[in-house]
Design a protein around this motif. Sequence first.
Motif, PDB file in Angstrom:
ATOM      1  N   HIS A 146     119.421  54.250  94.099  1.00  0.00           N
ATOM      2  CA  HIS A 146     120.326  53.233  94.622  1.00  0.00           C
ATOM      3  C   HIS A 146     121.239  52.640  93.548  1.00  0.00           C
ATOM      4  O   HIS A 146     121.931  53.365  92.869  1.00  0.00           O
ATOM      5  N   ASP A 147     121.193  51.308  93.389  1.00  0.00           N
ATOM      6  CA  ASP A 147     122.110  50.627  92.468  1.00  0.00           C
ATOM      7  C   ASP A 147     121.401  50.166  91.198  1.00  0.00           C
ATOM      8  O   ASP A 147     121.787  49.191  90.581  1.00  0.00           O
ATOM      9  N   ARG A 148     120.372  50.894  90.790  1.00  0.00           N
ATOM     10  CA  ARG A 148     119.588  50.478  89.626  1.00  0.00           C
ATOM     11  C   ARG A 148     120.217  50.962  88.323  1.00  0.00           C
ATOM     12  O   ARG A 148     120.813  52.033  88.252  1.00  0.00           O
ATOM     13  N   VAL A 149     120.059  50.131  87.281  1.00  0.00           N
ATOM     14  CA  VAL A 149     120.557  50.436  85.941  1.00  0.00           C
ATOM     15  C   VAL A 149     119.393  50.251  84.973  1.00  0.00           C
ATOM     16  O   VAL A 149     118.750  49.202  84.968  1.00  0.00           O
ATOM     17  N   LEU A 150     119.119  51.268  84.168  1.00  0.00           N
ATOM     18  CA  LEU A 150     118.079  51.195  83.151  1.00  0.00           C
ATOM     19  C   LEU A 150     118.761  50.943  81.814  1.00  0.00           C
ATOM     20  O   LEU A 150     119.679  51.680  81.439  1.00  0.00           O
ATOM     21  N   VAL A 192     121.133  53.235  79.647  1.00  0.00           N
ATOM     22  CA  VAL A 192     120.602  54.566  79.357  1.00  0.00           C
ATOM     23  C   VAL A 192     120.401  55.373  80.631  1.00  0.00           C
ATOM     24  O   VAL A 192     120.111  56.560  80.573  1.00  0.00           O
ATOM     25  N   GLY A 193     120.552  54.731  81.786  1.00  0.00           N
ATOM     26  CA  GLY A 193     120.433  55.429  83.054  1.00  0.00           C
ATOM     27  C   GLY A 193     121.052  54.615  84.166  1.00  0.00           C
ATOM     28  O   GLY A 193     121.014  53.382  84.132  1.00  0.00           O
ATOM     29  N   VAL A 194     121.668  55.301  85.136  1.00  0.00           N
ATOM     30  CA  VAL A 194     122.268  54.626  86.285  1.00  0.00           C
ATOM     31  C   VAL A 194     121.913  55.384  87.549  1.00  0.00           C
ATOM     32  O   VAL A 194     121.788  56.615  87.547  1.00  0.00           O
ATOM     33  N   GLY A 195     121.744  54.644  88.636  1.00  0.00           N
ATOM     34  CA  GLY A 195     121.461  55.242  89.924  1.00  0.00           C
ATOM     35  C   GLY A 195     122.716  55.822  90.552  1.00  0.00           C
ATOM     36  O   GLY A 195     123.837  55.569  90.093  1.00  0.00           O
ATOM     37  N   PRO A 196     122.575  56.588  91.642  1.00  0.00           N
ATOM     38  CA  PRO A 196     123.722  57.261  92.258  1.00  0.00           C
ATOM     39  C   PRO A 196     124.730  56.320  92.908  1.00  0.00           C
ATOM     40  O   PRO A 196     125.882  56.694  93.097  1.00  0.00           O
ATOM     41  N   ASN A 197     124.341  55.091  93.238  1.00  0.00           N
ATOM     42  CA  ASN A 197     125.260  54.153  93.887  1.00  0.00           C
ATOM     43  C   ASN A 197     125.889  53.155  92.925  1.00  0.00           C
ATOM     44  O   ASN A 197     126.570  52.230  93.346  1.00  0.00           O
ATOM     45  N   LEU A 213     117.475  46.856  85.975  1.00  0.00           N
ATOM     46  CA  LEU A 213     118.322  45.850  86.620  1.00  0.00           C
ATOM     47  C   LEU A 213     118.983  46.434  87.864  1.00  0.00           C
ATOM     48  O   LEU A 213     119.086  47.642  88.008  1.00  0.00           O
ATOM     49  N   ARG A 214     119.471  45.568  88.721  1.00  0.00           N
ATOM     50  CA  ARG A 214     120.385  45.978  89.786  1.00  0.00           C
ATOM     51  C   ARG A 214     121.803  45.837  89.219  1.00  0.00           C
ATOM     52  O   ARG A 214     122.044  44.996  88.361  1.00  0.00           O
ATOM     53  N   GLU A 215     122.710  46.638  89.725  1.00  0.00           N
ATOM     54  CA  GLU A 215     124.083  46.560  89.222  1.00  0.00           C
ATOM     55  C   GLU A 215     124.648  45.152  89.398  1.00  0.00           C
ATOM     56  O   GLU A 215     125.358  44.653  88.531  1.00  0.00           O
ATOM     57  N   ARG A 216     124.306  44.488  90.483  1.00  0.00           N
ATOM     58  CA  ARG A 216     124.844  43.145  90.731  1.00  0.00           C
ATOM     59  C   ARG A 216     124.321  42.100  89.741  1.00  0.00           C
ATOM     60  O   ARG A 216     124.874  41.024  89.619  1.00  0.00           O
ATOM     61  N   ASP A 217     123.214  42.415  89.014  1.00  0.00           N
ATOM     62  CA  ASP A 217     122.672  41.491  88.023  1.00  0.00           C
ATOM     63  C   ASP A 217     123.361  41.605  86.670  1.00  0.00           C
ATOM     64  O   ASP A 217     123.077  40.824  85.765  1.00  0.00           O
ATOM     65  N   VAL A 218     124.250  42.565  86.520  1.00  0.00           N
ATOM     66  CA  VAL A 218     125.006  42.738  85.276  1.00  0.00           C
ATOM     67  C   VAL A 218     126.253  41.860  85.367  1.00  0.00           C
ATOM     68  O   VAL A 218     127.023  41.960  86.310  1.00  0.00           O
TER      69      VAL A 218
END
Length: 112
Positions: free
Chosen positions: A17-21, A55-60, A90-95
Amino acid sequence: MTADQHTEQGLPIRLLHDRVLVRLEGIEGERRSTAGIVIPATASVGKRLSWASAVGVGPNVRSIVVGDRVLFDPDDRSEVELHGREYVLLRERDVHAVAAERVQPDATGLYL
């Protein structure tokens, strides 16, 4: 996109989903002021945001790519350990902001 474009090479994870590592920059704890004064980790300075490297991003995820420096609130984080290293999920919206080298030369270097 290939898997290498979504995560740092060698990480055993596929983000959804919208996850960011992200990997935190530096160490948490004491820091120095611009004048060289050591500020202990126990000093209360109010709410302070942290920088990390994606270091990593989800497909959305639309605004962040692997390698970007991101600004986020360290109080809103989930930690995970992979290959003996600490990461934050993190979620993308938390950045709050992204500082990327790929922005235009005459731009501020930050975008939302």
